[in-house]
Design an enzyme around this catalytic site. Structure first.
Site, PDB file in Angstrom:
ATOM      1  CB  SER A  68      -0.943   0.011   1.214  1.00  0.00           C
ATOM      2  OG  SER A  68      -2.038  -0.844   0.989  1.00  0.00           O
ATOM      3  CE  LYS A  71      -4.591   1.856  -0.658  1.00  0.00           C
ATOM      4  NZ  LYS A  71      -3.973   0.525  -0.457  1.00  0.00           N
ATOM      5  CB  SER A 132      -4.416   1.657   3.808  1.00  0.00           C
ATOM      6  OG  SER A 132      -3.601   1.243   2.749  1.00  0.00           O
TER       7      SER A 132
END
EC number: 3.4.16.4
Length: 443
Positions: A68, A71, A132
């Site tokens: 993640s 991101k 997230s």
């Protein structure tokens, strides 16, 4: 074995022991230099957030899964689109069936998104940046680029624009493609996003410096969403969370089976900010303990120091010769000061270096009048007296320790009569010099 043979045997044994100890010592020193902090992760990096100076690195160019932490690229692209007026925070985004189903997929980090319902860009961004949210990220990718597939292409293109070198994006969220309910936008069905620690550090560096407002959201320890639930930030080092660390206000965690546990962090104390990267740690807990270790090292050992003062003149290089001027030389000095983050107590280990602009000089190394006060004639930088490498993530960072060197005064061009007389004087000087040499040759 006689006494002499025993002495000889003991001598050789001692010699072998000395050689073995010496080489094992070299090995231990090398290992200590390689991992001086003992960071328990596959790769790590520490940089000064203002300049991008590299202060510590371990396997920084090894390409690993980022989960993640990918991101951060979509965060950058959202903030860029808002700044350029292509996206508005209150813009409505209608949730489609795929995003809805992904938000309800078991085992994934998400906030629930209802099919057919409108959510603002800000709501989706907060869900992505704080908790997230994977489905929220896909929804943002679609509103930014039409489809997630298009968005992934733009992510890779943007990475190149930002100067990243080791990366491959195959989806917007950082999940394994196998978790995307059969809708993987790029790459193989079981592929993930990959980057190096250096590229992650550079992405975080650009994100913080281009859009510092990213921290307004990243520092929030929890998100109160419209469904009435409170979602915790996975950055457990934020204020009030279980691994709270003084000064931390970002940036992004990530974990998958392939990537292990990672954390790109940033913290500031006393106006000094650092960025750290931990990749492929063993557990959720260790990614935070290793981040604490590397940031403790940063705040305890590094300080921004002024290494060169404004208007500095280097000893022995305070003047440049001038041709065709009323004066035959001009004083030169630094226009600005040079500051850099260095290890505590090592200020005297750096020295200024003058680099002249060769285009400004003639073949004899002279400037040609007229010269105006403040005219740039080169630049000044610094180097380590120990010849240690001073490394930066970007060329812009390097340029911050390259300050203009300028003329400290004006030198007017001499008039034609003075130039003529100098020429005549030079001619006769050369002539008499030649005659004198000839006469000396007679004797």
């Amino acid at each position: 074995m006689n006494r002499k043979q025993k002495q000889l045997s003991m001598f050789f044994a001692a010699f072998i022991l000395t050689i073995t100890t010496m080489f094992s010592g070299f090995s231990m020193e090398a290992e200590a230099a390689e991992g001086q902090l003992g960071i328990d992760a596959e790769a790590a990096m520490l940089i000064d957030a203002d300049t991008g100076r590299v202060l510590y690195e371990k396997n920084s160019d090894v390409v690993l899964g980022v989960a993640s932490m990918a991101k951060m690229m979509t965060e950058y692209m959202v903030l860029e689109a808002v700044k350029e007026g292509k996206l508005k925070w209150d813009q409505k985004v209608k949730i489609n069936e795929y995003v809805h189903k992904l938000s309800a997929a078991p085992g994934l980090s998400n906030v629930g998104l209802t099919q057919g319902e409108d959510y603002t860009v800000k709501e989706l961004y907060e869900a992505m940046a704080i908790h997230s949210g994977n489905a929220a990220t896909v929804a943002l990718a679609e509103v930014l680029s039409g489809t997630e597939k298009n968005h992934v292409e733009k992510m890779n293109k943007k990475a190149a624009e930002l100067g990243l070198q080791d990366y491959k994006f195959v989806n917007s969220s950082g999940l394994n493609n196998s978790d995307l309910l059969g809708n993987h936008p790029a790459g193989n069905p079981d592929e993930e996003n990959v980057m190096s620690a250096r590229s992650l550090a550079k992405l975080a560096y650009r994100l913080l410096n281009d859009y510092p407002e990213v921290l307004d959201t990243a520092k929030m320890p929890s998100l109160k969403f419209r469904d009435g639930r409170e979602y915790k930030n996975f950055n457990w080092m934020l204020h009030g969370l279980i691994y709270e660390y003084d000064g931390i206000d970002g940036l992004k965690t990530g974990s998958t089976d392939f990537a292990g546990y990672g954390f790109t962090a940033t913290a500031m104390r006393n106006d000094q900010r650092f960025i750290s990267v931990i990749m492929k740690a063993d557990s959720k807990d260790s990614r935070f303990s290793e981040t604490r270790k590397i940031l403790d090292f940063a705040f305890s050992n590094f300080t921004e120091e002024e290494l060169v003062k404004e208007n500095h003149q280097i000893k022995g290089k305070k003047n440049l010769p001038v041709t065709k001027g009323k004066e035959d030389s001009v004083k030169i000095q630094s226009k600005d000061a040079i500051t850099m983050t260095i290890r505590n107590g090592e200020k005297d280990e750096y020295e200024p270096v003058l680099v002249l602009d060769k285009k400004k000089l003639n073949e004899n190394g002279e400037l040609t009048a007229p010269i105006k006060k403040g005219e740039q004639v080169g630049y000044m930088t610094v180097k380590s007296k120990k010849d240690e490498n001073i490394s930066f993530l970007t060329e812009d960072g390097l340029k911050q320790i390259q300050i203009p060197v300028v003329a400290a005064e004006s030198v007017e061009k001499a008039n034609w009569f003075v130039l003529m007389m100098r020429g005549i004087g030079g001619f006769f000087g050369d002539l008499f010099g030649g005659v004198a040499d000839t006469v000396k040759g007679w004797f």
